[in-house]
Design an enzyme around this catalytic site. Structure first.
Site, PDB file in Angstrom:
ATOM      1  N   GLU A 175       0.827  -1.208   0.000  1.00 44.86           N
ATOM      2  CA  GLU A 175       0.000   0.000   0.000  1.00 44.86           C
ATOM      3  C   GLU A 175       0.863   1.260   0.000  1.00 44.86           C
ATOM      4  O   GLU A 175       0.880   2.033   0.966  1.00 44.86           O
ATOM      5  CB  GLU A 175      -0.983  -0.044   1.168  1.00 44.86           C
ATOM      6  CG  GLU A 175      -1.944  -1.225   1.030  1.00 44.86           C
ATOM      7  CD  GLU A 175      -2.949  -1.328   2.165  1.00 44.86           C
ATOM      8  OE1 GLU A 175      -3.243  -0.293   2.785  1.00 44.86           O
ATOM      9  OE2 GLU A 175      -3.437  -2.440   2.431  1.00 44.86           O
ATOM     10  N   HIS A 377     -17.388 -10.144   7.478  1.00 42.91           N
ATOM     11  CA  HIS A 377     -16.075  -9.526   7.629  1.00 42.91           C
ATOM     12  C   HIS A 377     -15.309 -10.218   8.747  1.00 42.91           C
ATOM     13  O   HIS A 377     -15.844 -10.427   9.835  1.00 42.91           O
ATOM     14  CB  HIS A 377     -16.214  -8.036   7.944  1.00 42.91           C
ATOM     15  CG  HIS A 377     -14.895  -7.329   8.028  1.00 42.91           C
ATOM     16  ND1 HIS A 377     -14.439  -6.710   9.167  1.00 42.91           N
ATOM     17  CD2 HIS A 377     -13.921  -7.159   7.105  1.00 42.91           C
ATOM     18  CE1 HIS A 377     -13.249  -6.180   8.939  1.00 42.91           C
ATOM     19  NE2 HIS A 377     -12.909  -6.437   7.704  1.00 42.91           N
ATOM     20  N   HIS A 378     -14.069 -10.601   8.435  1.00 35.64           N
ATOM     21  CA  HIS A 378     -13.163 -11.184   9.426  1.00 35.64           C
ATOM     22  C   HIS A 378     -11.872 -10.384   9.426  1.00 35.64           C
ATOM     23  O   HIS A 378     -11.079 -10.489   8.493  1.00 35.64           O
ATOM     24  CB  HIS A 378     -12.840 -12.647   9.080  1.00 35.64           C
ATOM     25  CG  HIS A 378     -13.963 -13.597   9.287  1.00 35.64           C
ATOM     26  ND1 HIS A 378     -14.038 -14.817   8.641  1.00 35.64           N
ATOM     27  CD2 HIS A 378     -15.069 -13.519  10.080  1.00 35.64           C
ATOM     28  CE1 HIS A 378     -15.135 -15.451   9.020  1.00 35.64           C
ATOM     29  NE2 HIS A 378     -15.777 -14.680   9.891  1.00 35.64           N
ATOM     30  N   GLU A 379     -11.663  -9.596  10.461  1.00 32.97           N
ATOM     31  CA  GLU A 379     -10.385  -8.895  10.623  1.00 32.97           C
ATOM     32  C   GLU A 379      -9.536  -9.659  11.628  1.00 32.97           C
ATOM     33  O   GLU A 379      -9.982  -9.933  12.743  1.00 32.97           O
ATOM     34  CB  GLU A 379     -10.598  -7.459  11.092  1.00 32.97           C
ATOM     35  CG  GLU A 379      -9.307  -6.702  11.368  1.00 32.97           C
ATOM     36  CD  GLU A 379      -8.347  -6.720  10.192  1.00 32.97           C
ATOM     37  OE1 GLU A 379      -7.244  -7.276  10.325  1.00 32.97           O
ATOM     38  OE2 GLU A 379      -8.720  -6.185   9.126  1.00 32.97           O
ATOM     39  N   HIS A 457      -8.260  -8.646   1.993  1.00 37.41           N
ATOM     40  CA  HIS A 457      -7.561  -7.368   2.158  1.00 37.41           C
ATOM     41  C   HIS A 457      -6.277  -7.602   2.963  1.00 37.41           C
ATOM     42  O   HIS A 457      -6.183  -8.543   3.725  1.00 37.41           O
ATOM     43  CB  HIS A 457      -8.453  -6.339   2.831  1.00 37.41           C
ATOM     44  CG  HIS A 457      -9.417  -5.715   1.875  1.00 37.41           C
ATOM     45  ND1 HIS A 457      -9.537  -4.351   1.724  1.00 37.41           N
ATOM     46  CD2 HIS A 457     -10.291  -6.272   0.993  1.00 37.41           C
ATOM     47  CE1 HIS A 457     -10.451  -4.093   0.798  1.00 37.41           C
ATOM     48  NE2 HIS A 457     -10.923  -5.247   0.346  1.00 37.41           N
ATOM     49  N   GLU A 458      -5.297  -6.712   2.737  1.00 41.92           N
ATOM     50  CA  GLU A 458      -3.926  -6.959   3.188  1.00 41.92           C
ATOM     51  C   GLU A 458      -3.501  -8.351   2.736  1.00 41.92           C
ATOM     52  O   GLU A 458      -3.078  -9.183   3.534  1.00 41.92           O
ATOM     53  CB  GLU A 458      -3.784  -6.801   4.705  1.00 41.92           C
ATOM     54  CG  GLU A 458      -4.089  -5.409   5.223  1.00 41.92           C
ATOM     55  CD  GLU A 458      -5.584  -5.123   5.289  1.00 41.92           C
ATOM     56  OE1 GLU A 458      -6.019  -4.031   4.868  1.00 41.92           O
ATOM     57  OE2 GLU A 458      -6.329  -6.021   5.761  1.00 41.92           O
ATOM     58  N   GLU A 476      -7.445  -6.846  -2.270  1.00 48.26           N
ATOM     59  CA  GLU A 476      -6.926  -5.485  -2.241  1.00 48.26           C
ATOM     60  C   GLU A 476      -5.522  -5.511  -2.850  1.00 48.26           C
ATOM     61  O   GLU A 476      -5.366  -5.737  -4.033  1.00 48.26           O
ATOM     62  CB  GLU A 476      -6.938  -4.963  -0.806  1.00 48.26           C
ATOM     63  CG  GLU A 476      -6.724  -3.482  -0.659  1.00 48.26           C
ATOM     64  CD  GLU A 476      -6.639  -3.081   0.803  1.00 48.26           C
ATOM     65  OE1 GLU A 476      -7.066  -1.969   1.126  1.00 48.26           O
ATOM     66  OE2 GLU A 476      -6.143  -3.868   1.619  1.00 48.26           O
ATOM     67  N   GLU A 482      -9.632   4.218   0.787  1.00 49.31           N
ATOM     68  CA  GLU A 482      -9.581   4.677   2.179  1.00 49.31           C
ATOM     69  C   GLU A 482      -8.442   5.653   2.438  1.00 49.31           C
ATOM     70  O   GLU A 482      -8.524   6.481   3.354  1.00 49.31           O
ATOM     71  CB  GLU A 482      -9.483   3.477   3.131  1.00 49.31           C
ATOM     72  CG  GLU A 482      -8.205   2.676   3.040  1.00 49.31           C
ATOM     73  CD  GLU A 482      -8.265   1.573   2.000  1.00 49.31           C
ATOM     74  OE1 GLU A 482      -7.422   0.664   2.056  1.00 49.31           O
ATOM     75  OE2 GLU A 482      -9.154   1.626   1.115  1.00 49.31           O
TER      76      GLU A 482
END
Length: 677
Positions: A175, A377-379, A457-458, A476, A482
């Protein structure tokens, strides 16, 4: 469903024990590779007899075994040609042609015990790939630890070429703002790595089918040698194997134009076919989400007065999605673990325990009545051991509540992925090391058992595995929308004019476009908001491909401008065919796509900080057909800093023989819907 439409193969065997070199060409004869065993195994690449890559080394070394380096000679080679077509269940193209010439070269060593390996080359008209195949053999047994992959890409143009790149092994993963520099001034870089020679030849280096191996970065050495620099384990070993193994493909895309890179299907063709069977449950779509409000400070992920993931708020978003034709609503911050500084909460996230103000059963029932899905969503905050221990239960909860798509997150500084080893010791790994390459794929395979598609993501970078695992629907892997809310700094105007020629060469990106309110902190906050016009936000839906596209802004901002919002409602996410019509890296791009489920075409164009005029030839449209073109373009006074909202919407009757002239403002763009009459 996949099916082979055409397939013919010709095989030629050659056994030249004393051969010093082997050559192969692409089907159209323009691309050529020459492989030699003189001094050490190496290869050279030409395009239309013009040197692209000079002699570049092949081979690898091990911690406790003989190296595959000097002393190996070409024992034999096998050549064949293949021409087939296959179908994607979803994608930017419905049917893809796989036409290549292949040569597999056997290297042997006359003395050492580990004495044989193969290098397999596939040459397409749009580039080539090669990989190592190391068979089981005496002298290469037990635990095999790769300590160096010697692969090089020695550019013939390094002194004068222009390169676009992001740094590798930095704290922020992939990123970063893209650098535009001379080739000779690059640092260690991530792939896809793209450069342009002074004569206009474009080259992009990447990899395909990254499975059970370390991600490859590129380290610039003297004389333009890009050295494969594999991301290590926490103990310093690059790759751990046992027995026979095959590496990912090292890929080289070559084109006389920038758009030729975008129009390539090389990466997908170097991946294996679908292994999941019937994947009708994988559904492309458009979604909205309780997401942007957190980034601009209206809501919080954690519980409290401003908590975004509440039952009432999710139902309100679902009502909006139903009213305007969206498939789902993404909800972040619904489960225990977000309170406090969630960036460091990887140990405490609970993926089956909702906050008290989030009734998942009631929300799912409400969505089912409307035909709108809850998107999960799983962070993990980088604690993959905690996530893996809960993964099956977490997916089962979602399956019970009708969730078929999940966004995962691995927010942690690069090199700080937390795993607990078999002895209970904490280890920290890179996002793109072998351990995490396998961990991401484990998540995909596990999700498939529950009928769930994953938006990572990440992530680990895309290498085309969506062909093999079609539920890996998007990811992503670059700076998304963002960053325009944080002022850290925001993405510059050229960012989305670079992505199609770099990051997007690897596959789809969940960029999350569609911000209509550029002034959430005031229009004078130029260092803290999207640096685009409204028309450019619309263009992103066609330019940046993803089978899951988000309308990222708040519902009230769309209802305040329903005329512009109509394009987001209309634009599809699943395509029959796609074509980059014109563009230059970092300057501008114009992309055309045909809807898979209708006769409509959509075109998006965007530019960097410079205003420009493009002449759009409409010869991509169906012959002998008239169309109504609905055009969304920058107004005469549009300018991203002072007047980003100036938008003209007009209709024209056009045919394939026509040319449209469209002006784009500074950091502006346009979006067009072509409907056959």
């Amino acid at each position: 469903m996949f099916r082979v439409l055409i397939c013919w193969v010709m095989i030629v065997f050659a056994h030249n024990v004393n051969a010093a070199s082997v050559s192969a060409t692409s089907p159209n004869g323009k691309l050529k590779v020459l492989v030699t065993d003189e001094k050490h195994p190496s290869y050279r690449v030409f395009y239309q007899d013009r040197l692209v890559l000079d002699w570049s080394k092949l081979g690898m070394t091990f911690a406790s075994h003989h190296p595959l380096t000097d002393g190996f000679t070409i024992k034999s080679n096998t050549k064949r040609t293949s021409d087939s077509e296959w179908q994607q269940p979803w994608g930017e193209h419905q049917v893809i042609r796989d036409h290549h010439n292949q040569v597999t070269i056997d290297f042997q060593h006359p003395r050492q015990s580990a004495n044989r390996y193969q290098v397999e080359f596939k040459l397409f008209n749009d580039g080539m790939g090669f990989r190592y195949r190391v068979p089981a053999q005496t002298g290469l047994e037990g635990n095999i630890h790769i300590t160096n992959e010697l692969t090089e890409f020695r550019s013939a143009d390094f002194k004068t070429a222009t390169a676009w790149w992001i740094p590798a092994r930095g704290w922020n993963r992939y990123e970063y703002v893209y650098n535009t520099t001379s080739f000779k001034d690059i640092d260690r870089v991530h792939t896809p790595f793209t450069y342009r020679a002074t004569d206009g030849l474009h080259v992009s280096i990447h990899e395909a089918a990254l499975v059970d191996y370390a991600g490859m970065t590129l380290d610039l050495r003297r004389d333009g040698r890009l050295k494969a620099d594999l991301t290590p384990w926490s103990d310093g070993v690059l790759v751990k194997k046992n027995g026979a193994f095959t590496t990912p493909w090292r890929t080289i895309q070559v084109s006389p134009s920038a758009t030729g890179l975008v129009n390539s299907t090389l990466i997908l063709n170097l991946n294996e076919p679908n292994t999941l069977g019937n994947v009708d449950w994988v559904k492309p779509g458009k979604y909205i989400g309780i997401w942007w409000g957190m980034h601009i400070g209206e809501n919080t992920w954690g519980s409290g007065d401003k908590h975004g993931a509440t039952t009432s708020e999710v139902k309100r978003y679902m009502d909006f999605a139903h009213k305007y034709g969206f498939n789902g609503v993404l909800v972040e911050g619904w489960n225990h673990g977000w309170d406090g500084d969630w960036y460091f909460n990887g140990d405490v996230f609970n993926f089956t325990k909702p906050y008290d103000d989030f009734d998942i059963e009631a929300i799912s029932a409400h969505g089912a009545n409307l035909g709108v899905e809850l998107i999960g969503h799983h962070e993990t905050s980088g604690n993959v051991t905690n996530y893996r221990q809960q993964m099956d239960d977490a997916f089962a909860l979602y399956q019970d509540n009708g969730v078929t798509q999940v966004k995962t997150g691995y927010v942690a500084d690069a090199g700080q992925i937390k795993r607990i080893d078999e002895n209970g010791i904490v280890r920290h790994e890179w996002h793109d090391g072998q351990f995490m390459v396998n961990e991401y794929l484990h998540n995909i395979i596990t999700a498939a058992k529950y009928g769930i598609s994953i938006n990572t993501h990440e992530p680990i970078k895309d290498t085309g595995l969506r062909r093999t695992y079609p539920n890996w629907i998007t990811r992503e892997g670059a700076r998304g929308m963002e960053f325009n809310a944080w002022g850290s700094p925001p993405n510059p105007p050229e960012h989305t004019a670079i992505l199609p020629f770099t990051r997007l060469l690897s596959g789809p990106m969940d960029f999350t476009p569609g911000i209509f309110d550029m002034g959430f902190k005031g229009l004078d906050a130029n260092s803290d908001r999207p640096q685009t016009t409204l028309a450019k936000q619309l263009a992103l839906y066609t330019v940046i491909y993803s089978p899951l596209q988000m309308a990222a802004d708040l519902p009230r901002n769309y209802e305040a401008n329903l005329a512009a919002f109509q394009f987001i409602r209309d634009v599809p996410v699943d395509w029959e065919k796609s074509k980059a019509l014109s563009g230059e890296v970092g300057d501008y791009i114009v992309m055309a796509r045909k809807d898979k489920h209708s006769s409509q075409w959509f075109v998006g164009g965007l530019t960097d900080e410079n205003a420009r005029v493009v002449n759009l030839d409409l010869d991509f449209l169906t012959n002998n057909t008239r169309y109504k073109a609905t055009i969304y373009k920058d107004g005469n006074n549009a300018q991203w800093e002072t007047n980003p909202y100036d938008l003209i919407i007009e209709n024209k009757l056009v045919s394939p023989s026509d040319t449209l002239t469209v002006k784009m403002a500074e950091s502006g763009g346009f979006a067009i819907k072509f409907s056959p009459l």
